[in-house]
Motif scaffolding. Structure first.
Motif, PDB file in Angstrom:
ATOM      1  N   TYR A 175       0.827  -1.209   0.000  1.00 25.66           N
ATOM      2  CA  TYR A 175       0.000   0.000   0.000  1.00 25.66           C
ATOM      3  C   TYR A 175       0.859   1.256   0.000  1.00 25.66           C
ATOM      4  CZ  TYR A 175      -4.810  -1.573   0.285  1.00 25.66           C
ATOM      5  OH  TYR A 175      -6.038  -2.072  -0.027  1.00 25.66           O
ATOM      6  N   THR A 176       1.916   1.247   0.826  1.00 24.02           N
ATOM      7  CA  THR A 176       2.817   2.400   0.888  1.00 24.02           C
ATOM      8  C   THR A 176       3.369   2.726  -0.495  1.00 24.02           C
ATOM      9  OG1 THR A 176       3.442   1.932   3.165  1.00 24.02           O
ATOM     10  CG2 THR A 176       4.987   3.234   1.869  1.00 24.02           C
ATOM     11  N   TYR A 219       0.717   4.282  -2.865  1.00 24.50           N
ATOM     12  CA  TYR A 219       0.547   5.724  -2.702  1.00 24.50           C
ATOM     13  C   TYR A 219       1.767   6.463  -3.227  1.00 24.50           C
ATOM     14  CZ  TYR A 219      -3.416   4.682   0.320  1.00 24.50           C
ATOM     15  OH  TYR A 219      -4.616   4.244   0.799  1.00 24.50           O
ATOM     16  N   SER A 264       1.851   7.486  -6.978  1.00 24.63           N
ATOM     17  CA  SER A 264       1.166   8.723  -7.367  1.00 24.63           C
ATOM     18  C   SER A 264       2.024   9.939  -7.045  1.00 24.63           C
ATOM     19  CB  SER A 264      -0.162   8.845  -6.617  1.00 24.63           C
ATOM     20  OG  SER A 264      -1.028   7.814  -6.990  1.00 24.63           O
ATOM     21  N   ALA A 296      -3.401  14.211  -4.186  1.00 21.35           N
ATOM     22  CA  ALA A 296      -2.052  13.783  -4.571  1.00 21.35           C
ATOM     23  C   ALA A 296      -1.315  14.895  -5.320  1.00 21.35           C
ATOM     24  CB  ALA A 296      -2.110  12.529  -5.421  1.00 21.35           C
ATOM     25  N   GLY A 333       4.178   8.291   1.061  1.00 24.73           N
ATOM     26  CA  GLY A 333       3.392   7.069   0.954  1.00 24.73           C
ATOM     27  C   GLY A 333       3.258   6.396   2.310  1.00 24.73           C
ATOM     28  N   TYR A 337       0.758   8.288   4.359  1.00 25.45           N
ATOM     29  CA  TYR A 337      -0.620   8.013   3.960  1.00 25.45           C
ATOM     30  C   TYR A 337      -1.089   6.670   4.489  1.00 25.45           C
ATOM     31  CZ  TYR A 337      -2.658  11.593   1.040  1.00 25.45           C
ATOM     32  OH  TYR A 337      -3.286  12.729   0.605  1.00 25.45           O
ATOM     33  N   GLN A 338      -0.255   5.637   4.229  1.00 24.68           N
ATOM     34  CA  GLN A 338      -0.652   4.291   4.641  1.00 24.68           C
ATOM     35  C   GLN A 338      -0.614   4.169   6.174  1.00 24.68           C
ATOM     36  OE1 GLN A 338      -2.094   1.797   3.806  1.00 24.68           O
ATOM     37  NE2 GLN A 338      -1.477   0.357   5.403  1.00 24.68           N
TER      38      GLN A 338
END
Lengths: 323, 379
Positions: free
Chosen positions: B60-61, B64, B67, B288, B314, B317-318
């Motif tokens: 997931y990291t 993100y 982007s 983003a 990232g 975010y995660q």
């Protein structure tokens, strides 16, 4: 007569919708005229709205809310000043930073303190700036046309609304009829000349950003204490940028700023009014187009198709004293 | 830009000062965490664990981060030309339209590896087109690019809502989004790469566009530091007068730079639209484009700095999503504050600690540094 009454209602909501724009645009006027660009109006307004909602909910006093809004906005304006005046940082970058800090912290603090999903508690009547009925508003209501204009359009707004419109001539007077105003405009055009005259460029610019803080605080307070009863997350919804657009549209002059804000407010009120009803000749206008119109107009203006908008000459440039 | 400041050794300039700025930004963020009554150290531990603790989270990291690499590069390229492209958000949004048009047209007839290059072109073209008008107005009519790109973000938002609701939504559907893309419009996941390293992943949106992002980073490095065009971009950024004197067409450079910037921002859309959601939906960019500003500032506009900065964001975010589960007082909006603080301290206040660090270096007695510093002050 029905048409006339409908028109009055649209104009009435035009006034209501343009007040936050007007306060924020006047705020930007002080800062930008002194040579400090400020795209952080949005963030300061948002932080002010939150502070007003929170303080008024806790103390139950509208004035405490207004005071808190101004204090927090002034603080953020000083951060902007510290970065862009003292440390000669990039003013755009600093403004962007303030927008994000305000957007995030109002939600985090609101949730932590009040636990209503980022809202502040709903304000009771006495903790808000309510409508002020001007004298004889009831009595003249039945007079045709003038009565409607007086009792619907002019009377029945909050204190902050009247203050906002009074601030227009006041700002004009400050900028064009006082020594402070002359120096403030000079420092935005040619800071070296002001420095040569033995006047501190930094101190003048700091005073200008403090004015910005006071006015954005009022704009925020209007949103959460007059237009609504409490703070809702992201409640400025881009108004800071529309105010910035109005400021450019009005070529950094106080009275045109008022008309630009009224125009953008009218577009908004008109869009709400005609939602779903087709216009004669044009047909159905998409809501999204009406929402985008202020931004489109600003771009067209900036491109120089409706007269040229020339910003203060020293705007955006940090002042470095010669050695 | 940093004329009044003296020279420091390169490692201090490119390593020490950014690290100090970043540390201060996170210290202030820690204060906010304390203000809402949580323990900042515990929050940091949860955040790092949530970002890197398991294979799932790492995937997931990196999703993100993909982007943010694109949007960070977009902002950085414009920075080199001393243009501030704040419109990455809108350019990415419109770039998504380019991806969707290609996918909707070809997903039933072509395999993904043929649709992918077309979608890259679509995303880049649409993103660049959205950057073209502000660029043209800046170059030809002198309207300030910051204001016009902000305005174009709002115009893009309105336009996309209109298109999704009135044009792209399949008849009879409720939600304002396109139909789901078929097989041909879906990028393969890269989770096997992490699984090959011994992690287990149930499902994560980490996809092929990550490799494209790395390739874009390399491309930007080559462009800016190894080509004639890049040299001209940097020259115009450093001194428009010198560029004009050297015969560089300012109009051309501004427009080309912004087209590249817009194309990079537009390509960000490949990651969520084709790599994860497999349809175009409202607000898929989710900020983003703005994170790109923080990433570019933190990475000092160099791809070698942008990629790690994007991965750090990232992680935020995660990890921030995981943090929100553990600490009820903290939501993902904490990231927005950190983003703002990073922009403030690494961007607007980047010179705040410089004088004291210079004094420190001078007093450390390294004579050459001291001398250089004095010469620097004098000029």
């Amino acid at each position: 007569m029905d048409f006339f009454h409908a028109l009055i209602l649209v104009l009435d909501s035009t006034v209501r919708l343009s007040v936050p724009l007007l306060l924020a645009a006047l705020a930007g006027l002080y800062s930008e005229r002194s040579g400090v660009f400020d795209i952080g109006l949005e963030g300061k307004m948002l932080a002010g709205a939150f502070a007003a909602g929170a303080a008024a909910a806790v103390t139950g006093s509208a004035w405490a809310g207004l005071g808190a809004a101004m204090l927090i906005s002034i603080f953020l304006a000083l951060v902007h000043g510290f970065a862009s005046i003292t440390h000669r940082g990039n003013q755009i970058v600093s403004g962007v930073a303030i927008n994000f800090i305000a957007a995030g912290s109002t939600i985090i603090l609101g949730q932590a303190w009040f636990r209503q999903g980022g809202r502040t508690p709903s304000l009771p009547g006495e903790a808000r700036f309510g409508a002020i009925e001007l004298p004889f508003a009831e009595a003249v209501r039945d007079v045709p046309i003038l009565g409607d204009v007086y009792s619907e359009l002019i009377s029945g707004h909050s204190l902050l609304t009247y203050a906002a419109f009074l601030l227009v001539p006041f700002t004009w007077w400050v900028l064009f009829r006082t020594r402070f105003g002359l120096r403030l405009r000079a420092v935005g055009e040619n800071p070296a000349a002001v420095d040569t005259a033995g006047i501190s460029v930094s101190w003048l610019r700091y005073r200008a950003v403090i004015c910005t803080g006071i006015l954005t605080g009022m704009a925020g307070a209007y949103l959460s204490m007059a237009q609504n009863a409490g703070f809702v997350k992201d409640m400025t919804a881009g108004r800071g940028f529309i105010a910035l657009a109005a400021l450019i549209f009005a070529k950094w002059k106080p009275v045109p700023v008022m008309f630009a804000c009224l125009l953008f407010g009218f577009l908004d009120a008109f869009a709400i009014r005609i939602q779903g009803t087709p216009l004669p000749l044009i047909g159905q206008v998409p809501v999204q187009f009406m929402q985008a119109l202020p931004y489109i107009l600003t771009v067209v203006l900036l491109a120089g198709f409706i007269g040229k908008a020339i910003p203060p000459r020293a705007g955006g440039v940090p002042y470095v004293k010669e050695r | 830009m940093s004329a009044p400041y003296a020279k420091l050794p390169a490692w201090a300039d490119y390593g020490l000062i950014p690290l100090i700025n970043l540390a201060v930004a996170f210290l202030v963020a820690g204060l906010v965490v304390m203000l809402v009554g949580e323990n900042p150290i515990r929050a940091a531990v949860i955040l790092v664990d949530g970002a890197l603790g398991r294979g799932q989270n790492i995937a997931y990291t990196l999703y993100y981060a993909t982007s943010f690499i694109f949007t960070g590069l977009a902002v950085a390229v414009a920075f080199h030309c001393s243009l501030f492209n704040i419109g990455g958000e809108g350019q990415a949004y419109v770039g998504g339209l380019g991806v969707a048009v290609v996918c909707l047209a070809f997903d039933s007839i072509l395999p993904w590896w043929l649709v992918f290059p077309l979608a890259i072109v679509g995303a880049a073209l649409f993103g660049a087109a959205w950057a073209f008008i502000p660029a043209y107005f800046q170059a030809k009519r002198g309207s300030h690019i910051v204001i016009t790109t902000i305005m174009f973000n709002f115009i893009a938002a309105s336009l996309m809502v209109y298109l999704l609701v009135n044009v792209l939504k399949p008849a009879g559907a409720q939600a304002p989004q396109t139909r789901n893309f078929l097989e041909g419009g879906q990028l393969p996941k890269l989770n096997w790469m992490l699984e090959a390293m011994g992690f287990t992943i149930r499902s994560a949106p980490f996809n092929l566009s990550f490799l494209l992002a790395l390739a874009a980073a390399f491309f930007v490095w080559v462009l800016i530091w190894r080509t004639r065009l890049g040299y001209e971009i940097r020259m115009r950024g450093y001194s428009p007068k010198a560029a004009r004197y050297a015969g560089v067409s300012e109009t051309k450079i501004i427009i080309i730079t912004m087209l590249i910037s817009g194309a990079l921002a537009g390509m960000m859309a490949l990651n969520p639209v084709m790599g994860d959601q497999n349809r175009l939906q409202i607000d898929f960019v989710t900020g983003a484009g703005f994170v790109g500003i923080a990433v570019a500032l933190m990475g000092r506009s160099h791809p070698a700095g942008i990629v790690p900065a994007a991965i750090l964001f990232g992680m935020l975010y995660q990890g921030g999503a995981e943090l929100a589960f553990e600490m009820p007082n903290i939501s993902r909006d904490m990231i927005v504050i950190i983003q703002g603080l990073v922009i403030l301290f690494a961007g607007a206040l980047e010179h705040m600690f410089r004088p004291s660090i210079q004094a420190l270096f001078a007093s450390l007695g390294s004579r050459s540094t001291g001398l250089e510093a004095q010469q620097g002050e004098g000029s």
